[in-house]
Design an enzyme around this catalytic site. Structure first.
Site, short mmCIF file in Angstrom:
data_model
loop_
_atom_site.label_atom_id
_atom_site.label_comp_id
_atom_site.label_asym_id
_atom_site.label_seq_id
_atom_site.Cartn_x
_atom_site.Cartn_y
_atom_site.Cartn_z
CE LYS A 70 -19.19 70.79 112.17
NZ LYS A 70 -18.34 70.29 113.24
CD GLU A 86 -23.09 66.25 115.68
OE1 GLU A 86 -22.86 65.87 114.55
OE2 GLU A 86 -22.94 67.44 116.05
CG ASN A 126 -23.01 70.96 110.34
OD1 ASN A 126 -23.06 72.04 109.72
ND2 ASN A 126 -22.80 70.90 111.65
CD GLU A 136 -18.93 73.01 115.57
OE1 GLU A 136 -19.57 73.51 114.63
OE2 GLU A 136 -18.25 71.96 115.44
CB SER A 190 -14.29 61.71 114.10
OG SER A 190 -13.71 62.91 114.60
CG HIS A 222 -23.39 71.57 116.01
ND1 HIS A 222 -22.15 71.83 116.54
CD2 HIS A 222 -23.23 70.53 115.16
CE1 HIS A 222 -21.27 70.98 116.00
NE2 HIS A 222 -21.91 70.19 115.16
N GLY A 270 -14.66 66.64 115.11
CA GLY A 270 -13.49 67.27 114.49
C GLY A 270 -12.17 66.83 115.09
P1 13P Z 1 -16.93 66.06 112.20
O1 13P Z 1 -17.58 65.01 111.31
O2 13P Z 1 -16.04 66.99 111.46
O3 13P Z 1 -16.32 65.45 113.41
O4 13P Z 1 -18.15 66.99 112.74
C1 13P Z 1 -19.29 66.40 113.21
C2 13P Z 1 -20.30 67.44 113.39
O5 13P Z 1 -20.14 68.34 114.20
C3 13P Z 1 -21.51 67.38 112.55
O6 13P Z 1 -22.48 68.25 112.99
#
Ligand code: 13P
Length: 252
Positions: free
Chosen positions: A11, A169, A9, A99, A215, A97, A175
């Site tokens: 982003k 997740e 992903n 976010e 992560s 997601h 992150g």
């Molecule tokens: P990170 O791997 O940067 O923690 O993000 C995970 C994520 O949100 C994948 O959709």
């Protein structure tokens, strides 16, 4: 046997030229890898999907999108539709997601519409679920994930549900550099599979791919993916670096 997946992903990262470089590097690296019952999915920003599809045509990965609006067309300025993705042969789309839930106020019901809109066009949702830190600390994490699945997915027929990939997740791990332990991941993945078995049937549960995200990196992917109910990962930051991403792929 259920399929294993590593999905990147991206982003809102990379300029077009950076994206081209990264996709080409990953495609070249994947040429050296044999994937057995496993798939690599790259989800770049929508603007780069067509370019990614061109590279994917001769390579060993599949392209996914990060978002859709749940209508085929209409006055929804700035949005893209599943019909548009379908014509480009996009196979997957990330939905739910954290976010998008947080910054765009996406509700269970809106996510349900998105899931339906994708499945109508044969695009497989990668449906994200997971709790925030305070919910885990209050021991509410199972309930939170249960509600997310029940409210946005469990209206589906068995046949439709079989096209869904689930990504657990935990929001506190996204992150942050703090990964869920392999025990925490396995516990939640087994719980999710149990919910699917109860709602649908044992065979459907057994064939559902459940990814871990948060992560995940080249160092911890091996022990996470070795858990019996962890079928790969949804990777954020580490999917933006070819070497790190390929280490994760090799843990499949
Ligand atoms: P990170 O791997 O940067 O923690 O993000 C995970 C994520 O949100 C994948 O959709």
């Amino acid at each position: 046997m259920r399929k294993k997946i590593v999905a990147g992903n991206w982003k809102m990262n990379k300029t077009f030229s950076e994206a081209e470089t990264l996709i080409t590097e990953i495609a070249d690296a994947l040429d050296e890898v044999t994937l057995t019952n496993a798939e690599v999915v790259l989800c770049p920003p929508a603007l780069y999907i067509e370019m990614a599809m061109d590279v994917a045509f001769e390579s060993n990965f599949t392209v996914g999108a990060q978002n859709i609006y749940p209508e085929d067309s209409g006055a929804f300025t700035g949005e893209i539709s599943p019909l548009m993705l379908k014509e480009l042969n996009v196979a997957y789309c990330i939905i739910g997601h954290s976010e998008r839930r947080k910054y765009f106020n996406e509700t269970h019901q809106f996510l349900m519409k998105k899931v339906d809109a994708l499945l109508k066009h044969g695009i497989r949702p990668i449906f994200c679920c997971g709790e925030i830190l305070s919910e885990r600390e209050a021991n509410q994490h199972f309930k939170v994930v249960n509600d997310q699945l029940v409210e946005s997915l469990f209206h589906l027929t068995t046949e439709a549900f079989r096209n869904v990939v689930i990504a657990y997740e935990p929001v506190w791990a996204i992150g942050t550099g703090v990964t869920a332990s392999k025990e925490q991941a396995q516990e939640m993945h087994a719980y999710i599979r149990g919910l699917v078995a109860k709602k649908y049937d044992a065979k459907t549960a057994d064939e559902t791919t459940i990814l871990y995200g948060g992560s995940c990196n080249g160092k911890n992917a091996g022990e996470l993916f070795a858990q019996p109910d962890v079928d790969g990962g949804l990777i954020g930051g580490a999917s933006l670096k070819t070497d790190e991403f390929m280490q994760i792929v090799s843990a499949l």
